[in-house]
Scaffold this active site. Sequence first.
Site, PDB file in Angstrom:
ATOM      1  N   CYS A   1       0.374   4.941   6.841  1.00  0.00           N
ATOM      2  CA  CYS A   1      -0.242   4.817   8.171  1.00  0.00           C
ATOM      3  C   CYS A   1       0.772   4.164   9.117  1.00  0.00           C
ATOM      4  O   CYS A   1       1.221   3.032   8.873  1.00  0.00           O
ATOM      5  CB  CYS A   1      -1.512   3.986   8.090  1.00  0.00           C
ATOM      6  SG  CYS A   1      -2.640   4.535   6.779  1.00  0.00           S
TER       7      CYS A   1
ATOM      8  N   CYS B   1     -19.177   1.794   8.512  1.00  0.00           N
ATOM      9  CA  CYS B   1     -18.405   1.191   9.600  1.00  0.00           C
ATOM     10  C   CYS B   1     -17.202   2.119   9.782  1.00  0.00           C
ATOM     11  O   CYS B   1     -16.384   2.251   8.871  1.00  0.00           O
ATOM     12  CB  CYS B   1     -17.965  -0.217   9.194  1.00  0.00           C
ATOM     13  SG  CYS B   1     -16.802  -0.969  10.353  1.00  0.00           S
TER      14      CYS B   1
ATOM     15  N   ARG C   1     -17.613  -2.359  18.065  1.00  0.00           N
ATOM     16  CA  ARG C   1     -16.871  -3.602  17.825  1.00  0.00           C
ATOM     17  C   ARG C   1     -15.500  -3.596  18.497  1.00  0.00           C
ATOM     18  O   ARG C   1     -14.724  -2.650  18.361  1.00  0.00           O
ATOM     19  CB  ARG C   1     -16.698  -3.823  16.325  1.00  0.00           C
ATOM     20  CG  ARG C   1     -15.868  -5.078  16.018  1.00  0.00           C
ATOM     21  CD  ARG C   1     -15.791  -5.399  14.545  1.00  0.00           C
ATOM     22  NE  ARG C   1     -17.116  -5.487  13.994  1.00  0.00           N
ATOM     23  CZ  ARG C   1     -17.507  -4.913  12.857  1.00  0.00           C
ATOM     24  NH1 ARG C   1     -16.647  -4.243  12.140  1.00  0.00           N
ATOM     25  NH2 ARG C   1     -18.743  -5.035  12.435  1.00  0.00           N
TER      26      ARG C   1
ATOM     27  N   CYS D   1     -19.250  -6.344   3.656  1.00  0.00           N
ATOM     28  CA  CYS D   1     -18.547  -5.119   4.035  1.00  0.00           C
ATOM     29  C   CYS D   1     -17.216  -5.126   3.286  1.00  0.00           C
ATOM     30  O   CYS D   1     -16.597  -6.190   3.158  1.00  0.00           O
ATOM     31  CB  CYS D   1     -18.296  -5.109   5.542  1.00  0.00           C
ATOM     32  SG  CYS D   1     -17.345  -3.677   6.105  1.00  0.00           S
TER      33      CYS D   1
ATOM     34  N   CYS E   1     -16.341  -9.358   5.873  1.00  0.00           N
ATOM     35  CA  CYS E   1     -15.666  -8.108   5.522  1.00  0.00           C
ATOM     36  C   CYS E   1     -14.433  -8.418   4.681  1.00  0.00           C
ATOM     37  O   CYS E   1     -13.676  -9.327   5.016  1.00  0.00           O
ATOM     38  CB  CYS E   1     -15.224  -7.380   6.783  1.00  0.00           C
ATOM     39  SG  CYS E   1     -16.537  -7.198   7.984  1.00  0.00           S
TER      40      CYS E   1
ATOM     41  N   CYS F   1       0.543   0.476  10.322  1.00  0.00           N
ATOM     42  CA  CYS F   1       0.150  -0.583   9.389  1.00  0.00           C
ATOM     43  C   CYS F   1       1.323  -1.344   8.774  1.00  0.00           C
ATOM     44  O   CYS F   1       2.181  -0.752   8.100  1.00  0.00           O
ATOM     45  CB  CYS F   1      -0.695   0.016   8.277  1.00  0.00           C
ATOM     46  SG  CYS F   1      -1.289  -1.252   7.143  1.00  0.00           S
TER      47      CYS F   1
ATOM     48  N   CYS G   1       0.843  -1.205   0.000  1.00  0.00           N
ATOM     49  CA  CYS G   1       0.000   0.000   0.000  1.00  0.00           C
ATOM     50  C   CYS G   1       0.878   1.254   0.000  1.00  0.00           C
ATOM     51  O   CYS G   1       1.813   1.366   0.796  1.00  0.00           O
ATOM     52  CB  CYS G   1      -0.918  -0.005   1.213  1.00  0.00           C
ATOM     53  SG  CYS G   1      -2.015   1.424   1.236  1.00  0.00           S
TER      54      CYS G   1
END
Length: 325
Positions: A68, A199, A271, A139, A108, A71, A64
Site C-alpha cells: 500500500c 467499518c 469518522r 474493532c 480498535c 503505508c 507487512c
Amino acid sequence: MDDRTASLTKQGSIRHDWTREEVATLFALPFPELVFCAQSIHREHFDPREVQISTLLSIKTGGCPEDCAYCPQSVHYHTGIDAEKLMSRAAVTEAARAAKASGASRFCMGAAWRSPKDRDLDRVCAMVEDVKALGLETCVTLGMLTGSQAQRLKTAGLDYYNHNLDTSPEYYDQIITTRIYQDRLQTLAHVRAAGIHVCCGGIVGMGESREDRVGMIAALASLPAHPESVPINMLVRVEGTPLAQADALTPLEFVRTIAVARITMPASVVRLSAGREDMSEETQALCFLAGANSIFYGPKLLTTSNPAQDRDRALMDKLGLTAMR
Ligand code: SF4
C-alpha cells in the site's frame, strides 16, 4: 435547494443504488448548499452534538508484505519502522483500560498483516474477549479474512471489522499491487455474513482525481449494506513511502468528501480519521458541520501521530460537542 438536489437527498433515505453521476452532482453543489444538505440529513439520524470516540492501538506493527503506497508499515518501503511481534494480551488489556478511562467507547486493534494466520487469530480472539469484558465495543483490522476466520472473530464477541476500500476501483492499482479490489469486497462479504458490523472507508489526498473520490464514495454507498462506520482519512505523507510527495488535498475538498459521505450513507457514523493532526480547528469544525460524527482519540494512529487528547477535548468543548455513549 433546487428540485434536483432535493430529489437526490430526499429525507435522507437509505439508498444502495447511487450512481456516479449522482455522487458527482453532490460533489459539485455550491459549498453552502452541500453542507446544509449534509447537516440536515445528519440531524435526521443523529444528535448533532454527539461525537463517537474510538481509540486505535497497533497490536502488531510493521513488516507487512503488502505494498500500500501510503503505508509506512509495508516492508517495501524504508520508513524507519521496525517489525514488531504481536503484543501480549495483558498489554492490550491495559491499553484498553486506559482508553476507556479517557472516554473511548470503542477500542480498535490493528495488525499489519496481509491476512492473519490461524494461530495469531486465536490470540486476537482472546484480546477481543478481554476488551469486550471491560465494557468497550471491539474493532479489529487484520487484513483479508476467510469466512471461517470471520466466524471465529464473531464468536469471540467482535463488534466491528475495519477493512477500507481505500480509493476508487480505477485508481486502486496505482496504490496497491499486491491485492485487487475484489479481494477487499470478498473480505467485506465474509464479515457481513458473520454478522459483524463493518467499518469501511478510504483515503483521500493520494493524488487521485475528484472522479476517483466520486468513485470511492459511490462504491461505499452501493455496498449491499452501508458500512456502519465510514472512516474518511486524509493522507498522512510519510517520508519513504511512494506518496511522500503527493499533492495535498485542499481542506474544502476534504469537507466536501465528508459531506457527500454523510448524504449518501445517512445512517452511518462518518469518522474523521488519519490526517487530523495537520487539520486546523476550523477545518475540523466544518467537517462536523458536514456530518462527521466520530474521531479517533489518542496520541497515535497505528504509527502516525494524532492530536493530543487534551487538544481534542478542548476542541470538543469549544464546539459544544460531547462523547457519544
Ligand atoms: S495498509 Fe495494512 S495491508 Fe497495507 S501495507 Fe499497511 S499494514 Fe499492510
